[in-house]
Design a protein around this motif. Structure first.
Motif, short mmCIF file in Angstrom:
data_model
loop_
_atom_site.label_atom_id
_atom_site.label_comp_id
_atom_site.label_asym_id
_atom_site.label_seq_id
_atom_site.Cartn_x
_atom_site.Cartn_y
_atom_site.Cartn_z
N GLN A 1 0.83 -1.20 0.00
CA GLN A 1 0.00 0.00 0.00
C GLN A 1 0.87 1.26 0.00
N ASN B 1 -10.78 11.64 -1.52
CA ASN B 1 -11.92 12.06 -2.34
C ASN B 1 -12.85 12.94 -1.50
N MET C 1 -16.49 11.72 -0.66
CA MET C 1 -16.70 10.48 0.12
C MET C 1 -16.55 10.76 1.61
N ASP D 1 -16.27 5.69 4.12
CA ASP D 1 -16.19 5.10 2.77
C ASP D 1 -14.76 5.13 2.22
N ILE D 2 -14.01 6.19 2.56
CA ILE D 2 -12.62 6.28 2.12
C ILE D 2 -11.80 5.14 2.72
N ALA E 1 -12.94 2.34 4.06
CA ALA E 1 -13.49 1.02 3.76
C ALA E 1 -13.40 0.64 2.29
N GLU E 2 -12.92 1.54 1.45
CA GLU E 2 -12.89 1.25 0.01
C GLU E 2 -12.10 -0.03 -0.28
N GLY E 3 -10.91 -0.15 0.31
CA GLY E 3 -10.10 -1.35 0.10
C GLY E 3 -10.75 -2.58 0.70
N ASP F 1 -13.93 -3.13 0.93
CA ASP F 1 -15.01 -3.53 0.01
C ASP F 1 -14.45 -4.25 -1.22
N ILE F 2 -13.38 -3.69 -1.79
CA ILE F 2 -12.80 -4.26 -3.01
C ILE F 2 -12.31 -5.69 -2.77
N ARG G 1 -18.33 -4.04 8.76
CA ARG G 1 -17.60 -3.01 8.02
C ARG G 1 -17.38 -1.78 8.89
N ARG H 1 -6.54 4.26 5.81
CA ARG H 1 -6.93 3.66 4.52
C ARG H 1 -5.90 2.63 4.06
#
Length: 311
Positions: A91, A102, A105, A109-110, A112-114, A116-117, A127, A164
């Motif tokens: 990372q 972003n 966001m 959400d920033i 948790a983006e990884g 989720d992916i 989450r 993140r």
């Protein structure tokens, strides 16, 4: 001896800016990074240190050379599944905490983006619990989860960036000048946080910076870059005690000392690359002057460095 996590072999990153012009941003760079250590990479703006980091993590496709992570070629052909695994292990923390988040966001959400992916949780509750845990880990609290980046200071935003990066539980983090955009009073807090996380989670860092005093504090070893070349590599204490390459000496002499009398009287070094006169067939390469202390030099310079070495 510690196990190698990353091996960079003859890495080249060239950019074409219109024929016949070519910028050799990273030119034949070789070094290793061992599990659990922090390797500092320093040099002035434009020397190629950030490009090195971005080439390692595949943000740029390397022009030539190899980057081996756990023995696997980073730039080799990979399936989508293999890329996903690689992206989880490695990372990056970016320099600008204002531009790297972003603004549309929420913090949750920033972070948790990884998650989720990579499908690391099964429910929304799980989450959010993971997001709260990460916020707490970096010194923030769960009330921050539903806010937006513009509501935070620079230091807090960088903590969000660190959270993140940690979300996917990586082994290796490239920190690309993570404190250069922050106030001096906040820089130490972020570096102390990174050191604590390294101890707690067994992380390995490539810490890219131009502030040599802070790099010494966090790094086990330090590499010095100049115009795309790695010119010196040594343990941190050793580099400060015995800088051999003239460019390293010039960088260290520019660090201010908080004592007016000493500051007025001490000698500063300026580096002039034209003082290196190499023959047409002379081999210039990284040579080991003392155990673990490498300098980019000719055979003649190598002999001089060994003679003048301070025990």
């Amino acid at each position: 001896m510690a196990e190698k996590l990353l091996e960079i072999k003859n890495l080249k990153q060239y950019f074409n800016i219109g024929r016949p012009n070519q910028v050799k941003a990273v030119d034949d760079v070789t070094f290793d990074i061992y599990k659990g250590e922090t390797l500092g990479l320093v040099g002035e703006s434009g020397c190629g240190k950030s490009t090195t980091g971005r080439s390692i993590i595949r943000l740029y496709n390397a022009t030539d050379g190899q980057v081996l992570f756990d023995g696997v070629d980073v730039h080799g052909k990979k399936s989508a599944k293999d890329l996903k695994i690689f992206n989880r292990k490695m990372q990056m923390i970016f320099q600008d905490p204002y531009a790297s988040l972003n603004p549309r966001m929420t913090v949750a959400d920033i972070i948790a983006e990884g998650i989720d992916i990579h499908g690391l949780v099964k429910t929304k509750q799980e989450r959010m619990e993971r997001v709260y845990e990460l916020l707490e880990t970096v010194g923030l609290n769960k009330e921050h989860a539903n806010r937006y980046p513009h509501e935070f200071s620079g230091g807090q935003r960088q903590r969000i960036g660190i959270a993140r990066a940690l979300a996917v539980e990586p082994e290796f983090i490239i920190a690309d000048e993570p404190i250069s955009a922050l106030d001096v009073s906040i820089q130490a807090q972020v570096v102390n946080l990174m050191k604590k996380l390294q101890r707690d989670k067994g992380l390995t860092y490539l810490f890219i910076a131009h502030d040599l005093s802070m790099v010494k504090y966090i790094s086990d070893r330090i590499g010095v870059m100049y115009f795309g070349k790695l010119v010196e590599l040594a343990p941190a204490e050793e580099l400060y005690k015995n800088p051999l390459h003239p460019y390293t000496q010039s960088l260290l002499s520019a660090i201010p000392i908080p004592d007016p009398e000493t500051e007025r009287s001490r000698r500063r070094h300026s580096y002039d690359p034209s003082t290196h006169h190499y023959g047409e067939n002379e081999k210039i390469e990284m040579r080991e002057v003392r155990t673990g202390h490498f300098v980019y030099c000719s055979e003649k310079e190598f002999a001089e460095y060994k003679t003048n070495y301070k025990e």
